[in-house]
Design a protein around this motif. Structure first.
Motif, PDB file in Angstrom:
ATOM      1  N   PRO B  31       0.818  -1.210   0.000  1.00  0.00           N
ATOM      2  CA  PRO B  31       0.000   0.000   0.000  1.00  0.00           C
ATOM      3  C   PRO B  31       0.856   1.266   0.000  1.00  0.00           C
ATOM      4  O   PRO B  31       2.069   1.201   0.221  1.00  0.00           O
ATOM      5  CB  PRO B  31      -0.799  -0.123   1.298  1.00  0.00           C
ATOM      6  CG  PRO B  31       0.063  -0.946   2.183  1.00  0.00           C
ATOM      7  CD  PRO B  31       0.817  -1.883   1.302  1.00  0.00           C
ATOM      8  N   VAL B  34       1.411   2.868   5.492  1.00  0.00           N
ATOM      9  CA  VAL B  34       1.014   1.931   6.540  1.00  0.00           C
ATOM     10  C   VAL B  34       1.044   2.626   7.902  1.00  0.00           C
ATOM     11  O   VAL B  34       1.827   3.560   8.117  1.00  0.00           O
ATOM     12  CB  VAL B  34       1.911   0.668   6.609  1.00  0.00           C
ATOM     13  CG1 VAL B  34       1.663  -0.246   5.435  1.00  0.00           C
ATOM     14  CG2 VAL B  34       3.368   1.019   6.747  1.00  0.00           C
ATOM     15  N   THR B 309      -1.609  -1.905   6.749  1.00  0.00           N
ATOM     16  CA  THR B 309      -2.481  -1.427   5.681  1.00  0.00           C
ATOM     17  C   THR B 309      -3.806  -1.011   6.302  1.00  0.00           C
ATOM     18  O   THR B 309      -4.334  -1.712   7.164  1.00  0.00           O
ATOM     19  CB  THR B 309      -2.741  -2.564   4.666  1.00  0.00           C
ATOM     20  OG1 THR B 309      -1.490  -3.086   4.249  1.00  0.00           O
ATOM     21  CG2 THR B 309      -3.520  -2.082   3.467  1.00  0.00           C
TER      22      THR B 309
END
Lengths: 270, 443
Positions: B31, B34, B309
């Motif tokens: 992602p 985080v 995430t």
């Protein structure tokens, strides 16, 4: 027929006399010696068993006083106030000392259902301490009143009720400042203030301005305007973190602070 | 072969596994950001050991434990530390969290590589690698694994149990792991056995996962006769530690005791795999399998996702929410915790995210107890939830303590069967908190 009535009166009456005599004998024979002072003090105490004195109920307090020979502080019964302390001092034969000022509970949150909305639909147990366990409770403000009435339920004097807007209200005539609600509130919103203090800060949020604005319309944003000399030249308000703290509750310039507060975070008692 | 083994009480909620059990584990790309909290486990918080602005690599330690019952946290993406601040946590409250902004390169720490002959390492070395990798139980409670693997002298472990029951409805992450990575799980089990000097191992799998049972039975034949596969009755909470031990070994963990008091140790299958990876290739715990499922999600998936995430990004990866989605739960519907925001991170204990529709989320207001005692029948800990709930409601915490409120495992069977919809578990959580407070102040 007549004989039957007569015989029952005699037998029941006789039994009554017999048992009465037994009880009278037992109460003398097995009597427990109680210091009469304990009972005298018990008669004076309000009898609400609220626990404000720190002892288990009024009898516990009375016993502690008599046992200590009044070496302890005898002014701990806040519901009874100065009057009760005077009377206890009279029984124990000591000086009452200076009476502390009468206090009253103050709700330091004005975020009702409309001004401080919820962040989720809480469906749990209707108790503030329990609600606090579930993601910190439904109220978006993490300092504000959860509005489930745990303080109202805890009040031993029926001196509180929940208003329609979701905030508790203190009935000041009934409040004895026993402090049970102060301990019951999981968010530490309730504070005991002197009866003579007409103005208090109606918010306990230590959040920064932006965070407060997001969750409440009347929350203190910590702008510190009220503590500035141009508003309170006597220095009656100081900043304590992100919140103002009233240092001199009798100062006349407090009213100016109420007027200038951009978020209306002060509460003026009637 | 399928032994009918189980425990007292329990309930049979709809399993709902069909929503995601046939979806192979999908790897989510790293992602963009985080959030890594310093508390993702039971025990003391770790302390951040990076500064804001520092650049980090995948697998780099970013928080150091300061106590024995604690685990370190690692960066799960490469990038720069953006902030270290208190942030919302999926278990509630605000926790100091390290936010890393990704650079998209996904640079690994060079230390993460295969160790030849890893089984030749000493027990201390293995335990240290597990500790350094920050492994905490992946079944949900997230108890530090190295602590579990250090039983005090005088409490030998003679039975190791791998937990593949996955009794929570909806969740399928363990089921997928068992189908796709059985060899890693077996290797992890061998590492546990070496560390504990234990020669008797079991894997408990509920009978609703016949494929997994078949695979492990084949592997058990190869592994020799000290490893047994146990098919368990499908009943909730079959995967709870004490209930699993009862079903497999017929031993009763005493009230207030631990599995090691009866010579047992239970480890989740996901933890076994993570331990294998830590010991064999020095890989820290920075990713895990999460089932994203429920009637409110567009596309149910089993996702291999980086720790930290956000729920929002993970749900987006699964096609987003349906229009009637209302409740997002961290964990399963029985024990999980509903969330009010999507910016909370996946943590080490997040086994699934269940999204329920508006219709499913409706909970009627509680009514007075009618004394039917269905909760008593269902309680797997043989408590009396009806009585305990009344005690807590009236704030009689001493009496609740005497009647075993601390033994409650918060499985939720009582609340599930209650016709009056009384919030038993919520009350018991409150009761446990108050009792523990009293015990602490008395100590």
């Amino acid at each position: 027929m007549d004989l039957m009535i007569l015989s029952s009166i005699i037998s029941i009456g006789g039994l009554g006399l017999l048992f009465g005599a037994g009880l009278a004998y037992a109460s003398r024979k097995f009597a427990v010696e109680v210091d009469p002072k304990i009972e005298e003090i018990m008669d004076i105490l309000p009898g609400a068993n609220c626990g404000a004195c720190g002892y288990p109920g009024c009898s516990g307090y009375a016993e502690a006083i008599v046992k200590s020979g009044a070496d302890m502080d005898i002014s701990m019964c806040s519901p009874g106030g100065a009057e009760v302390t005077q009377k206890i001092a009279g029984i124990m034969g000591v000086e009452a000392g200076e009476a502390a000022e009468k206090m009253v509970a103050a709700i330091r949150c004005q975020g009702d259902d409309e001004k401080a909305p919820s962040r989720f639909n809480y469906q749990g147990v209707a108790d503030c301490t329990s609600a606090q366990l579930i993601m910190g409770g439904g109220k978006a403000c993490e300092y504000g009143c959860l509005g489930l009435g745990t303080c109202v339920e805890s009040c031993p004097f029926d001196a509180m009720y929940m208003a329609d807007n979701g905030l508790p209200v203190v009935i000041e005539e009934k409040c004895t400042a026993c402090g049970v609600c102060v301990a019951a509130c999981p968010r530490n919103i309730i504070e005991l203030i002197p009866v003579s203090q007409k103005i208090f800060v109606g918010c306990v949020s230590q959040d920064k301005a932006k965070a407060v604005k997001k969750v409440c319309k009347v929350g203190c944003i910590g702008c510190s305007l009220c503590s500035k000399p141009k508003v309170t030249p006597s220095g009656s308000i100081e900043m304590d973190g992100n919140l103002p703290k009233i240092v001199d509750r009798k100062a006349e310039d407090l009213e100016m602070a109420v007027e200038k507060c951009p978020t209306n975070s002060f509460v003026v008692r009637k | 072969m399928f032994k009918k083994l189980s425990f007292r009480g329990g309930v049979h909620p709809p399993e709902k596994k069909e929503l995601s059990e046939n979806k192979p584990i999908e790897k989510m790309p790293p992602p963009s950001m985080v959030i890594i909290p310093v508390i993702q486990h039971i025990g003391a918080p770790a302390e951040p050991c990076v500064e804001v602005g520092e650049s980090v690599k995948v697998g780099q330690k970013i928080a150091e434990p300061k106590a024995f019952v604690s685990v370190p946290s690692h960066a799960s993406i490469s990038g720069t530390v953006k902030s270290i601040d208190k942030m919302a946590h999926p278990v509630g409250g605000k926790v100091l969290s390290i936010v890393i902004e990704g650079d998209g390169n996904d640079d690994m720490l060079p230390d993460i590589k295969q160790i030849p002959d890893y089984m030749q390492q000493s027990v201390e070395e293995m335990r240290d690698r597990i500790k350094q990798a920050g492994i905490a139980g992946m079944g949900g409670a997230a108890f530090p694994t190295h602590v579990k693997l250090s039983p005090p002298a005088g409490k030998p472990i003679d039975k190791l149990i791998l937990n593949g029951a996955e009794c929570e409805p909806y969740l399928t992450s363990d089921a997928r792991l068992m189908l796709e990575h059985p060899n890693e799980i077996i290797e992890g089990m061998k590492i546990f056995m070496k560390i504990l000097d234990c020669h008797d191992a079991y894997i408990g799998i509920e009978n609703n996962k016949p494929e997994a049972i078949r695979i492990f039975q084949k592997l058990a034949k190869e592994a020799g006769n000290n490893f047994q596969v146990i098919g368990l009755n499908v009943k909730y909470p079959q995967g709870a530690e004490k209930q699993l031990i009862k079903a497999i070994t017929n031993r009763d963990v005493p009230a207030g005791g631990l599995p090691m008091d009866v010579g047992c140790l239970v480890q989740n299958v996901g933890t076994a795999k993570a331990v294998y990876e830590a010991v064999s290739s020095n890989k820290p715990f920075y990713e895990r399998v999460v089932s994203v499922t429920g009637e409110g999600i567009q596309e149910t998936k089993n996702v291999l996702v980086r720790v930290g995430t956000t729920f929002g990004e993970l749900i987006e990866f699964c096609g987003g929410l349906k229009d009637d989605a209302l409740k997002i739960i961290n964990g399963g519907p029985m024990m999980g915790i509903a969330q009010f925001a999507m910016d909370v991170p996946v943590i080490k204990g997040t086994s699934g995210i269940v999204v329920l529709s508006e219709k499913q989320s409706k909970l009627p207001a509680p009514q007075p107890c009618i004394g039917c005692a269905r909760c008593v029948d269902s309680c797997p800990m043989s408590l009396m939830p009806n009585y305990l709930a009344a005690l807590v409601e009236h704030k009689r915490f001493d009496d609740a303590h005497k009647n075993g409120v601390l033994d409650c495992i918060e499985c939720g069977c009582c609340s599930y069967v209650c016709p009056s919809k009384i919030r038993h578990v919520h009350l018991f959580k409150f009761g446990k908190l108050e009792v523990n407070k009293k015990l602490k102040s008395a100590a």
